[in-house]
Design a protein around this motif. Structure first.
Motif, PDB file in Angstrom:
ATOM      1  N   THR A  11       0.833  -1.205   0.000  1.00 32.71           N
ATOM      2  CA  THR A  11       0.000   0.000   0.000  1.00 32.71           C
ATOM      3  C   THR A  11       0.871   1.259   0.000  1.00 32.71           C
ATOM      4  N   GLY A  12       0.290   2.336  -0.512  1.00 34.89           N
ATOM      5  CA  GLY A  12       1.041   3.593  -0.567  1.00 34.89           C
ATOM      6  C   GLY A  12       2.201   3.516  -1.520  1.00 34.89           C
ATOM      7  N   GLY A  15       5.118   5.996  -1.931  1.00 43.22           N
ATOM      8  CA  GLY A  15       5.837   6.425  -0.743  1.00 43.22           C
ATOM      9  C   GLY A  15       7.307   6.038  -0.729  1.00 43.22           C
ATOM     10  N   ARG A  37      -3.381   6.355  -4.912  1.00 48.63           N
ATOM     11  CA  ARG A  37      -4.674   7.004  -4.695  1.00 48.63           C
ATOM     12  C   ARG A  37      -5.310   7.478  -5.989  1.00 48.63           C
ATOM     13  N   ASP A  65      -7.851   4.301  -1.974  1.00 44.75           N
ATOM     14  CA  ASP A  65      -7.550   5.365  -1.025  1.00 44.75           C
ATOM     15  C   ASP A  65      -7.928   4.889   0.368  1.00 44.75           C
ATOM     16  N   HIS A  84       1.440  -3.186   4.494  1.00 43.87           N
ATOM     17  CA  HIS A  84       0.702  -1.925   4.619  1.00 43.87           C
ATOM     18  C   HIS A  84       1.637  -0.833   5.100  1.00 43.87           C
ATOM     19  N   ALA A  86       1.492   2.414   3.870  1.00 43.66           N
ATOM     20  CA  ALA A  86       0.942   3.751   3.648  1.00 43.66           C
ATOM     21  C   ALA A  86       0.550   4.411   4.959  1.00 43.66           C
ATOM     22  N   SER A  87       1.143   5.562   5.230  1.00 47.33           N
ATOM     23  CA  SER A  87       0.775   6.345   6.406  1.00 47.33           C
ATOM     24  C   SER A  87       1.535   7.655   6.353  1.00 47.33           C
ATOM     25  N   PRO A  88       0.822   8.789   6.317  1.00 43.23           N
ATOM     26  CA  PRO A  88       1.515  10.072   6.195  1.00 43.23           C
ATOM     27  C   PRO A  88       2.157  10.514   7.496  1.00 43.23           C
ATOM     28  N   SER A 200      10.018  12.644   2.206  1.00 45.67           N
ATOM     29  CA  SER A 200       9.386  12.344   3.480  1.00 45.67           C
ATOM     30  C   SER A 200       9.845  13.375   4.509  1.00 45.67           C
TER      31      SER A 200
END
Length: 342
Positions: A11-12, A15, A37, A65, A84, A86-88, A200
């Motif tokens: 995911t993401g 990134g 997304r 998303d 997983h 994805a995480s801002p 990042s």
């Protein structure tokens, strides 16, 4: 073990960590499906990974998303594993913690629900040291996987979001007998080679130092780990039989202060680090300045005794051995000074 023809969902996909994780998975022969997304990002992500040396012939994409259910069933369909990542990490903390907490928690649960419905064997969740090391402890305490951040303490929205999201993941795994196996990786500050122009928050610290900011330097400290080693830990945790139900801290060793990082860059990069600040700020003076300048507040929260972190569990159980922290920050700067995407 699942059929090696089953794709691994990452995911993401656009990134920092995801890019290195996808690259390592492809190099290991795994088909990979990455979420983005927007379909408009697919060509960019593919080109970025190809420039990094990845063979993208076995890479596919899904549009999904974390804030909506649409797309996740298709994203996980046929996958044996989900990483997983994805995480801002926001450059500035929102005034309302729920702006981060609710999306982080619900996004994690959305992925886990889709993975359970899709028959995924194991999910490796990227959490953070933020979910481990932000509770009062005696001086000299060495944090390990048994530690948890206390959500009742006054912590930043980001710290709370990572803690609530990881807690929710473990609760989901415990409460749903048919849920995938869950493994969690908790990295400290992630540095290392940058693959594309979007930086990042941790890499942004190195970029700021190369531009001569902040000055004077706060004596803020944080753990350091190379993104390539964090990706490697995810891949190891994905298939190791004993990793199911486990947390793994990822750190290269002793925390570094910002002045130490600056000194490392000046020593190793020479004239290319000519703008890196040297003057060190008094803690009280810096806190006073940060009260007036929101962009400095993240550093003010990192003043004081450096936190100690043990990655002995990952070493013992998964054979994981990271690069030295100084090498990680140097690699970050090198990639910014000679970007592969220019």
């Amino acid at each position: 073990m699942t059929d090696d023809k089953q794709p691994v969902l990452v995911t993401g996909g656009s990134g920092f960590l995801a890019g290195h994780t996808i690259t390592q998975l492809l190099a290991g022969g795994h088909p990979v499906r990455a979420t983005v997304r927007s379909a408009a990002r697919i060509a960019e992500v593919r080109d970025t990974l190809a420039r990094a040396g990845a063979d993208t012939a076995r890479l596919s994409f899904a549009v999904a998303d974390l804030t909506a259910d649409a797309g996740w069933a298709d994203a996980v369909a046929g996958c044996g594993y989900v990483l997983h990542t994805a995480s801002p990490f926001p450059p500035r903390q929102p005034e309302n913690p729920d702006e981060l907490i609710a999306p982080a928690r619900e996004g994690t649960l959305r992925v886990l629900r889709a993975a359970a419905a899709g028959g995924v064997r194991r999910v490796v969740l990227t959490s953070s040291f933020a979910a481990v090391g932000y509770s009062p402890r005696p001086s000299g305490w060495v944090f390990d996987e048994a530690d948890w951040t206390d959500t009742a303490d006054e912590n930043s929205p980001y710290v709370l979001s990572k803690t609530f999201a990881e807690r929710a993941a473990w609760e989901f795994a415990a409460d749903h007998p048919g849920a995938p196996e869950l493994t969690v990786v908790n990295p400290v500050g992630v540095f290392g080679p940058v693959l594309g122009p979007q930086l990042s928050s941790s890499v942004g610290i190195i970029a700021a130092l190369l531009r001569g900011r902040p000055t004077p330097l706060p004596q803020a400290s944080f753990g350091v780990v190379d993104v390539r080693d964090v990706a490697d830990l995810h891949v190891r945790a994905m298939t190791a039989p004993g990793a199911a139900g486990q947390r793994y801290l990822a750190s290269a060793g002793e925390a570094m202060t910002l002045p130490q990082i600056a000194a490392t860059l000046r020593e190793r990069l020479g004239a290319r680090a000519a703008r890196v600040p040297e003057q060190v700020a008094d803690d009280d003076a810096f806190r006073a300045a940060a009260a007036q300048r929101p962009e400095l507040q993240v550093f003010a929260g990192l003043l004081g005794e450096p936190k100690k972190v043990s990655s002995a569990k990952a070493a013992a159980e998964l054979g994981w051995h990271p690069r030295p922290a100084a090498d990680a920050v140097t690699a970050t700067a090198e990639s910014l000074l000679t970007p592969s995407w220019s």
